[in-house]
Design an enzyme around this catalytic site. Structure first.
Site, PDB file in Angstrom:
ATOM      1  N   ASP A   1      -0.735 -11.849  -0.143  1.00  0.00           N
ATOM      2  CA  ASP A   1       0.467 -11.716   0.683  1.00  0.00           C
ATOM      3  C   ASP A   1       0.340 -12.488   1.993  1.00  0.00           C
ATOM      4  OD1 ASP A   1      -1.389  -9.932   1.695  1.00  0.00           O
ATOM      5  OD2 ASP A   1      -0.006  -8.240   1.869  1.00  0.00           O
TER       6      ASP A   1
ATOM      7  N   LYS B   1       5.210  -9.456   2.517  1.00  0.00           N
ATOM      8  CA  LYS B   1       4.913 -10.825   2.900  1.00  0.00           C
ATOM      9  C   LYS B   1       4.422 -11.545   1.654  1.00  0.00           C
ATOM     10  CE  LYS B   1       0.510  -9.349   5.005  1.00  0.00           C
ATOM     11  NZ  LYS B   1       0.567  -7.924   5.333  1.00  0.00           N
TER      12      LYS B   1
HETATM   13  C1  VG1 Z   1      -3.399  -5.679   9.762  1.00  0.00           C
HETATM   14  C2  VG1 Z   1      -2.493  -6.674  10.465  1.00  0.00           C
HETATM   15  C3  VG1 Z   1      -1.043  -6.362  10.162  1.00  0.00           C
HETATM   16  C4  VG1 Z   1      -0.826  -6.362   8.634  1.00  0.00           C
HETATM   17  C5  VG1 Z   1      -1.805  -5.392   7.991  1.00  0.00           C
HETATM   18  C6  VG1 Z   1      -1.735  -5.429   6.487  1.00  0.00           C
HETATM   19  O1  VG1 Z   1      -3.134  -4.373  10.229  1.00  0.00           O
HETATM   20  O2  VG1 Z   1      -2.721  -6.657  11.850  1.00  0.00           O
HETATM   21  O3  VG1 Z   1      -0.233  -7.319  10.777  1.00  0.00           O
HETATM   22  O4  VG1 Z   1       0.474  -5.971   8.327  1.00  0.00           O
HETATM   23  O5  VG1 Z   1      -3.150  -5.724   8.365  1.00  0.00           O
HETATM   24  O6  VG1 Z   1      -1.947  -6.714   5.988  1.00  0.00           O
HETATM   25  P1  VG1 Z   1      -4.028  -3.639  11.339  1.00  0.00           P
HETATM   26  O7  VG1 Z   1      -3.478  -2.265  11.457  1.00  0.00           O
HETATM   27  O8  VG1 Z   1      -5.443  -3.689  10.835  1.00  0.00           O
HETATM   28  O9  VG1 Z   1      -3.891  -4.449  12.576  1.00  0.00           O
HETATM   29  V1  VG1 Z   1      -2.762  -6.920   4.554  1.00  0.00           V
HETATM   30  O10 VG1 Z   1      -2.649  -8.532   4.066  1.00  0.00           O
HETATM   31  O11 VG1 Z   1      -4.259  -6.308   4.947  1.00  0.00           O
HETATM   32  O12 VG1 Z   1      -1.976  -5.881   3.484  1.00  0.00           O
HETATM   33 CO    CO Z   2      -3.042  -8.872   2.157  1.00  0.00          CO
END
Ligand code: VG1
Ligand code: CO
Length: 547
Positions: free
Chosen positions: A285, A380
């Site tokens: 994604d 995404k």
């Molecule tokens: C992180 C990113 C966030 C994204 C999430 C999931 O979260 O900062 O922007 O939506 O990962 O992405 P966090 O809470 O660790 O900041 V994925 O590609 O890991 O599903």
């Molecule tokens: Co991801």
């Protein structure tokens, strides 16, 4: 084959974070750990112990270690729950955007994604589970909180003792009364891409000798990129590298950023660099896009796509609006303003874009964490972003770098960086945030290291569609010249806490656009460290990851 009801006891800590429930594989391997979560999910969706009559569930994951075992477990539980149909990706494989596409195209009531995204895999790594609703998007907070509450009171799980399903054989199989259809993981998503982009133009680009290096990071993006980019668009064999999904991602972090996609960066910075580089993460994604010798920041990428959207068939009619997560740079806000369309600022995590997309208020959205997407699905979409860039390069004849520089020339450059401090003791991380929050009422108007603070707050978001309120989404400190620092704790990690510090400064002066970001942001970085007393609380002098 018989249905079974088995006694169980609750596990603590089954609260989904930014994107589903993520834990170490060993945690998920405990007897009934996954079962309890799935039982709680089904209880919340259908009513306690109520059957999912007539409904279709989509199921697949990123192929990491434990994926196949988990798929079999969930299939048995879905059968016991009385789902009419389960669509499962061949080999248990489906990328996150593909799950979203399959749910929408087949009218499913929802889907389960097995992934811990960019977190490392293998027996020592992470595993994860996430539920997506009928719109194809991640369950909203209301739902994830209800699931969590249910995990705390569960007393039994319903399953079946049937044998494992043949996951590698396409077609229909029967599990109890449920039709389980093993589907080609790529077909639906590929069909959607064909509807959105000018494949002929991209084909012609490759035929002219355009060179792309697509790094799938040994993760689930590989089969999708191979089928479309090499298979349909005629890029030479070998364009997609590290294309085979491995259970441990080759022992690497499948995280497309300058820290973990160093191999790709070396190729793009080298003497015989291809014209464009791209990478996707564990569940495909996220995306990273590079030009020859040129890194594109994700916030800029979103802004470039928004500014040029009408050059691509799927967005010819223009954009209803755009949205970005709060810490994402304001580059896209500037583009939206010049296009005369609304720009929404949401908390971190794709689930917050769902309502805006469903209501038709936004068409494109994105996050600074290498995530970009649109109304075509409710996640995404890494490959989508790469195809969007290829389409733009093909029809404009400009390089990736020129497209970004055009954005900077017109709107100024939003110089941007994120500093991550990984593996902080949880308590210390919470103390740091509490101390920052305690300063909030008195920060505005004060001067720190020669910089006057214009305002500061803890970001709270009221969903414009359903009115739901999400609080404490990150501390924002904004200076007089509109430079920004944002502090928040990660909601996806599985070891201790991760502090994320987001830094942004707008630079209108074209002659200063080539300054390296860390240099241009140096005063702001120092200020952020001082304000949050990062070294004091964490003992760390430098971030673990800079993107
Ligand atoms: C992180 C990113 C966030 C994204 C999430 C999931 O979260 O900062 O922007 O939506 O990962 O992405 P966090 O809470 O660790 O900041 V994925 O590609 O890991 O599903
Ligand atoms: Co991801």
């Amino acid at each position: 084959m018989t249905l079974q009801t088995l006694p169980t006891t609750p596990f603590s800590g089954q609260r989904p974070g930014t994107s589903g429930l993520r834990k170490k594989v060993a945690v998920f391997q405990q007897a009934h750990y996954l079962e309890n979560f799935v039982q709680a999910l089904f209880d919340v969706l259908h009513g306690t112990d109520q059957p999912a009559t007539g409904l279709t569930l989509v199921l697949g994951g990123d192929g990491r270690f434990h994926n196949r075992t988990a798929v079999q477990t969930i299939l048995r539980m879905a059968a016991a729950r009385g789902y009419a149909r389960v669509l499962v990706g061949q080999g248990g494989i489906l990328s996150t955007p593909a799950v979203s596409a399959v749910i929408r195209r087949h009218g499913a009531s929802g889907g389960i994604v097995l992934s811990a995204s960019h977190n490392p895999g293998g027996p020592e790594g992470d595993f994860g589970i996430k539920y997506n609703s009928a719109n194809g998007g991640p369950a909203p907070e209301k739902l994830t909180e209800a699931i969590y509450a249910r995990t705390q009171t569960l007393q039994h799980i319903a399953t079946s003792d049937c044998a494992d399903l043949a996951l590698d054989t396409l077609g229909l199989q029967k599990l109890e009364a449920t039709d389980v259809e093993v589907i080609d993981p790529v077909a639906d998503h590929a069909a959607l891409m064909r509807e959105l982009f000018d494949f002929d133009a991209i084909r012609a680009l490759f035929a002219r000798g355009f060179r792309l290096r697509f790094d799938a990071m040994w993760a689930v993006g590989g089969p999708y990129a191979k089928a479309i980019i090499e298979g349909e668009l005629g890029a030479p064999a070998g364009t997609v590298v590290h294309a085979e999904p491995l259970e441990d991602f080759g022992g690497l972090h499948p995280d497309p950023n300058p820290a973990y996609a160093d191999d790709l960066i070396d190729h793009l910075m080298g003497p015989d660099a291809p014209d464009m580089g791209a990478a996707t993460d564990g569940d495909a994604d996220r995306n990273m896009v590079l030009g020859r010798g040129f890194l594109v920041s994700p916030s800029d990428s979103l802004a470039v796509l928004a500014a040029n959207a009408t050059k691509v068939p799927g967005y010819r009619a223009g954009l209803a609006g755009v949205a970005r997560s709060m810490p994402t740079s304001t580059a896209v806000d500037r583009v939206a303003k010049s296009l005369g369309i609304p720009c929404f600022e949401t908390p971190t995590g794709w689930k917050f874009f769902g309502n805006l997309l469903d209501a038709g208020q936004v068409t494109l959205c994105g996050e600074e964490s290498y995530g970009t997407g649109s109304s075509h699905v409710r996640e995404k979409d890494g490959l989508w972003a790469v195809l969007f860039w290829l389409n733009l390069v093909a029809v404009t004849g400009e390089s990736v770098e020129v497209l970004v520089r055009q954005l900077w020339r017109e709107h100024g450059r939003c110089v941007y960086s994120r500093h991550d401090y990984d593996g902080i003791a949880t308590e210390q991380a919470h103390t740091l945030m509490a101390e920052l929050r305690a300063q909030l009422p008195t920060l505005a108007g004060t001067t720190v290291a020669g910089q006057r603070i214009a305002w500061a707050d803890d970001f709270a978001y009221t969903d414009p569609v359903d009115g739901s309120l999400s609080q404490q989404q990150g501390v924002r400190v904004v200076l007089q010249d509109s430079s920004r620092m944002v502090f928040r704790l990660s909601g996806t990690g599985t070891e201790g806490a991760t502090l994320r510090v987001y830094l942004e400064r707008h630079e209108p002066d074209t002659s200063r656009h080539d300054l390296p970001a860390q240099q241009a942001l140096a005063p702001l970085i120092g200020l952020a460290q001082a304000l949050a007393r990062i070294t004091h609380h964490t003992g760390m002098h430098t971030p673990t990851v800079i993107t």
